[in-house]
Design an enzyme around this catalytic site. Structure first.
Site, mmCIF file in Angstrom:
data_model
loop_
_atom_site.group_PDB
_atom_site.id
_atom_site.type_symbol
_atom_site.label_atom_id
_atom_site.label_comp_id
_atom_site.label_asym_id
_atom_site.label_seq_id
_atom_site.Cartn_x
_atom_site.Cartn_y
_atom_site.Cartn_z
ATOM 1 N N THR A 1 -124.660 101.068 6.077
ATOM 2 C CA THR A 1 -123.655 102.091 5.766
ATOM 3 C C THR A 1 -123.490 103.126 6.879
ATOM 4 O O THR A 1 -122.586 103.952 6.802
ATOM 5 C CB THR A 1 -124.050 102.828 4.459
ATOM 6 O OG1 THR A 1 -125.431 103.199 4.586
ATOM 7 C CG2 THR A 1 -123.851 101.959 3.247
ATOM 8 N N GLY A 2 -124.341 103.110 7.889
ATOM 9 C CA GLY A 2 -124.325 104.154 8.913
ATOM 10 C C GLY A 2 -123.263 103.929 9.977
ATOM 11 O O GLY A 2 -122.444 102.998 9.916
ATOM 12 N N SER B 1 -127.768 104.366 -1.674
ATOM 13 C CA SER B 1 -126.651 103.412 -1.679
ATOM 14 C C SER B 1 -126.952 102.161 -2.503
ATOM 15 O O SER B 1 -126.017 101.454 -2.922
ATOM 16 C CB SER B 1 -126.356 102.956 -0.245
ATOM 17 O OG SER B 1 -126.146 104.063 0.588
ATOM 18 N N CYS C 1 -128.363 104.034 23.885
ATOM 19 C CA CYS C 1 -126.941 103.914 24.262
ATOM 20 C C CYS C 1 -126.645 104.383 25.686
ATOM 21 O O CYS C 1 -125.825 103.776 26.379
ATOM 22 C CB CYS C 1 -126.084 104.656 23.241
ATOM 23 S SG CYS C 1 -126.832 106.165 22.618
ATOM 24 N N ARG D 1 -125.168 116.961 24.753
ATOM 25 C CA ARG D 1 -124.209 116.518 23.715
ATOM 26 C C ARG D 1 -122.904 117.277 23.940
ATOM 27 O O ARG D 1 -122.916 118.511 24.086
ATOM 28 C CB ARG D 1 -124.777 116.830 22.328
ATOM 29 C CG ARG D 1 -123.938 116.273 21.201
ATOM 30 C CD ARG D 1 -124.087 114.780 21.021
ATOM 31 N NE ARG D 1 -125.373 114.385 20.480
ATOM 32 C CZ ARG D 1 -125.830 113.131 20.537
ATOM 33 N NH1 ARG D 1 -125.116 112.167 21.096
ATOM 34 N NH2 ARG D 1 -127.003 112.827 20.038
ATOM 35 N N HIS E 1 -120.288 107.667 26.193
ATOM 36 C CA HIS E 1 -121.254 108.495 26.928
ATOM 37 C C HIS E 1 -120.976 108.365 28.431
ATOM 38 O O HIS E 1 -120.916 107.244 28.961
ATOM 39 C CB HIS E 1 -122.688 108.004 26.694
ATOM 40 C CG HIS E 1 -123.214 108.224 25.306
ATOM 41 N ND1 HIS E 1 -122.564 108.943 24.326
ATOM 42 C CD2 HIS E 1 -124.387 107.821 24.749
ATOM 43 C CE1 HIS E 1 -123.304 108.966 23.224
ATOM 44 N NE2 HIS E 1 -124.408 108.281 23.456
ATOM 45 N N ASN F 1 -120.796 104.109 23.416
ATOM 46 C CA ASN F 1 -122.152 104.228 22.870
ATOM 47 C C ASN F 1 -122.371 103.485 21.569
ATOM 48 O O ASN F 1 -123.480 103.000 21.314
ATOM 49 C CB ASN F 1 -122.506 105.707 22.672
ATOM 50 C CG ASN F 1 -121.507 106.468 21.841
ATOM 51 O OD1 ASN F 1 -120.359 106.602 22.238
ATOM 52 N ND2 ASN F 1 -121.925 106.938 20.681
HETATM 53 P P1 NAP Z 1 -126.792 106.751 10.601
HETATM 54 O O1 NAP Z 1 -125.325 106.877 10.691
HETATM 55 O O2 NAP Z 1 -127.586 107.954 10.199
HETATM 56 O O3 NAP Z 1 -127.136 105.539 9.555
HETATM 57 C C1 NAP Z 1 -128.440 105.282 9.093
HETATM 58 C C2 NAP Z 1 -128.466 104.090 8.152
HETATM 59 O O4 NAP Z 1 -129.824 103.892 7.698
HETATM 60 C C3 NAP Z 1 -127.629 104.246 6.888
HETATM 61 O O5 NAP Z 1 -127.173 102.955 6.484
HETATM 62 C C4 NAP Z 1 -128.627 104.768 5.860
HETATM 63 O O6 NAP Z 1 -128.289 104.422 4.520
HETATM 64 C C5 NAP Z 1 -129.853 103.982 6.250
HETATM 65 N N1 NAP Z 1 -131.091 104.661 5.852
HETATM 66 C C6 NAP Z 1 -131.434 105.958 6.077
HETATM 67 N N2 NAP Z 1 -132.660 106.224 5.542
HETATM 68 C C7 NAP Z 1 -133.091 105.066 4.970
HETATM 69 C C8 NAP Z 1 -134.252 104.681 4.272
HETATM 70 N N3 NAP Z 1 -135.250 105.537 4.046
HETATM 71 N N4 NAP Z 1 -134.347 103.401 3.830
HETATM 72 C C9 NAP Z 1 -133.354 102.503 4.062
HETATM 73 N N5 NAP Z 1 -132.217 102.810 4.717
HETATM 74 C C10 NAP Z 1 -132.087 104.069 5.181
HETATM 75 O O7 NAP Z 1 -127.435 106.263 11.974
HETATM 76 P P2 NAP Z 1 -126.705 105.449 13.186
HETATM 77 O O8 NAP Z 1 -126.106 106.370 14.150
HETATM 78 O O9 NAP Z 1 -125.903 104.360 12.577
HETATM 79 O O10 NAP Z 1 -127.987 104.841 13.927
HETATM 80 C C11 NAP Z 1 -128.713 103.750 13.389
HETATM 81 C C12 NAP Z 1 -129.799 103.354 14.395
HETATM 82 O O11 NAP Z 1 -129.189 102.942 15.608
HETATM 83 C C13 NAP Z 1 -130.739 104.518 14.762
HETATM 84 O O12 NAP Z 1 -132.040 104.012 14.958
HETATM 85 C C14 NAP Z 1 -130.144 105.039 16.050
HETATM 86 O O13 NAP Z 1 -131.097 105.704 16.848
HETATM 87 C C15 NAP Z 1 -129.694 103.727 16.694
HETATM 88 N N6 NAP Z 1 -128.635 103.864 17.679
HETATM 89 C C16 NAP Z 1 -127.526 104.607 17.404
HETATM 90 C C17 NAP Z 1 -126.522 104.711 18.371
HETATM 91 C C18 NAP Z 1 -125.260 105.510 18.153
HETATM 92 O O14 NAP Z 1 -124.476 105.643 19.129
HETATM 93 N N7 NAP Z 1 -124.986 106.028 16.937
HETATM 94 C C19 NAP Z 1 -126.666 104.039 19.581
HETATM 95 C C20 NAP Z 1 -127.804 103.284 19.811
HETATM 96 C C21 NAP Z 1 -128.770 103.196 18.848
HETATM 97 P P3 NAP Z 1 -127.579 105.465 3.502
HETATM 98 O O15 NAP Z 1 -126.104 105.492 3.857
HETATM 99 O O16 NAP Z 1 -127.806 104.810 2.175
HETATM 100 O O17 NAP Z 1 -128.232 106.788 3.666
#
Ligand code: NAP
Length: 346
Positions: free
Chosen positions: A5-6, A33, A138, A224, A231, A316
């Site tokens: 969902t993220g 969720s 990223c 940021r 990025h 990113n």
């Molecule tokens: P995000 O938007 O905060 O999404 C997090 C996801 O993890 C959501 O589906 C959330 O579900 C779920 N989640 C949170 N706590 C949980 C738990 N305790 N148990 C099971 N599921 C859980 O984060 P994001 O930006 O997508 O990033 C995800 C990963 O990719 C991170 O490790 C981040 O460092 C990495 N990353 C991100 C980027 C970027 O540009 N955004 C780039 C490279 C790597 P709910 O909706 O149910 O809360």
């Protein structure tokens, strides 16, 4: 898929729902969720519509996932550290975006065009019969794809990098709007450490289950900025053998993917391109190049302190996250490291 969902999970959904090799079979997220329709659980942020077939899928508990060939993980780092090894112990191949296991001594940190040979490390993992591969931070992806042609041609002695990072990199809801609108935040916790360690693993070698990191220091400063996606990384490089900006531009232009013959569906024709015109690259104009999978390099100049300086741009959440993970899974499939011809995906 776990973390479906993220910010990254949504982009994975978009890339996978009509993927030519993979079939999306399960979506999982947090207890907030779990049990809901995906369409109700997700705060969909992409300009393309959420596919109906995916909207109707029920969000599951991440620990329930078992019947699939590959699990895409977009969990936050602390949950990933606990859950990803458990899934691998169950015999699943986990393709992770999280930073938790990137620097693990037996986990490949992969960019297919840079170090596909690091897949050999899977033969030395001890996560039961499954495995874990990771994609880099990223900003690291943009830095390393731009350094790779230079490393091959001239060698790298030292790197100084300053980033201007988009808000989507912080997930959703991420940085509060009043903190970032019209502003710049000169600290992204944990980010500089990743930029200062991941490039050496990616550009290093492996032999008999041991990584030997490349031996150049990286000095990173991360900021940021109020940009949605894309990025920018401003880079100064000391080369192993001095080269002019023209020579550097030419090796970047000539660089072609060493895995092009695998015809991986998400691979761009060119993983890195150089542009000449004035103030480029820009997030608005260049982040989406080749479906967000190509890194754009511009302003390549001689440097009065090091040898060379330039600016690189990476999308990113695509090349830096979802697209990177899908490309890694395609590499695993092409290398025969996923089970069965019917490549089911979670
Ligand atoms: P995000 O938007 O905060 O999404 C997090 C996801 O993890 C959501 O589906 C959330 O579900 C779920 N989640 C949170 N706590 C949980 C738990 N305790 N148990 C099971 N599921 C859980 O984060 P994001 O930006 O997508 O990033 C995800 C990963 O990719 C991170 O490790 C981040 O460092 C990495 N990353 C991100 C980027 C970027 O540009 N955004 C780039 C490279 C790597 P709910 O909706 O149910 O809360």
């Amino acid at each position: 898929m776990i973390g479906a969902t993220g910010t990254v999970g949504q982009r994975l959904v978009r890339r996978l729902h009509d993927h030519p090799w993979f079939r999306l079979t399960a979506l999982a997220a947090s207890s907030r969720s779990e049990g809901k329709r995906y369409g109700d659980a997700v705060h969909w942020l992409l300009p393309t519509a959420l596919p109906d077939s995916v909207a109707e899928m029920e969000v599951r508990d991440i620990r329930e996932i078992d019947d699939c060939d590959v699990v895409f993980s977009a969990l936050g780092s602390s949950t990933a550290r606990e859950v990803e090894p458990l899934l691998a112990q169950r015999g699943l191949m986990v393709v992770s975006n999280a930073s938790a296991l990137r620097m693990h001594p037996r986990v490949p940190l992969l960019i297919p065009e840079v170090n596909s040979d690091h897949l050999d490390m899977l033969d030395h993992q001890n996560f039961g019969s499954g495995g874990i591969v990771t994609n880099p931070n990223c900003s690291t992806v943009g830095l390393v794809l731009s350094l790779k042609p230079l490393a091959d041609a001239f060698g790298i002695e030292a790197v100084q990098v300053t980033t201007l990072q988009a808000i989507s990199g912080a997930g959703h809801p991420g940085v509060p709007s009043l903190d970032i609108l019209g502003n710049t935040l000169p600290l992204i916790p944990g980010e500089e450490e990743k930029l200062e360690t991941e490039p050496q693993k990616l550009l290093g070698t492996t032999a008999d289950g041991v990584f030997s990191p490349a031996r150049f220091p990286v000095s990173a400063q991360t900021n940021r900025v109020p940009v949605v996606d894309g990025h920018l990384v401003s880079v100064s490089v000391k080369l192993g053998r001095a080269a002019s900006a023209e020579e550097a531009r030419s090796v970047i232009e000539d660089f072609r993917s060493p895995v092009a013959d695998l015809d991986l569906p998400s691979a761009p024709l060119r993983p890195v391109v150089a542009v000449d015109e004035g103030p480029r690259p820009q997030p608005k104009l260049d982040a989406d190049r080749e479906n967000g999978m190509t890194v754009t390099v511009g302003r390549i100049r001689d440097c009065p302190v090091f040898d060379l300086r330039y600016v690189a741009l990476v999308h990113n959440t695509e090349r830096g996250a979802a697209g990177a993970a899908v490309l890694n899974a395609e590499l695993l499939a092409a290398a025969g490291r996923l089970g069965g011809a019917n490549r089911r995906t979670t």
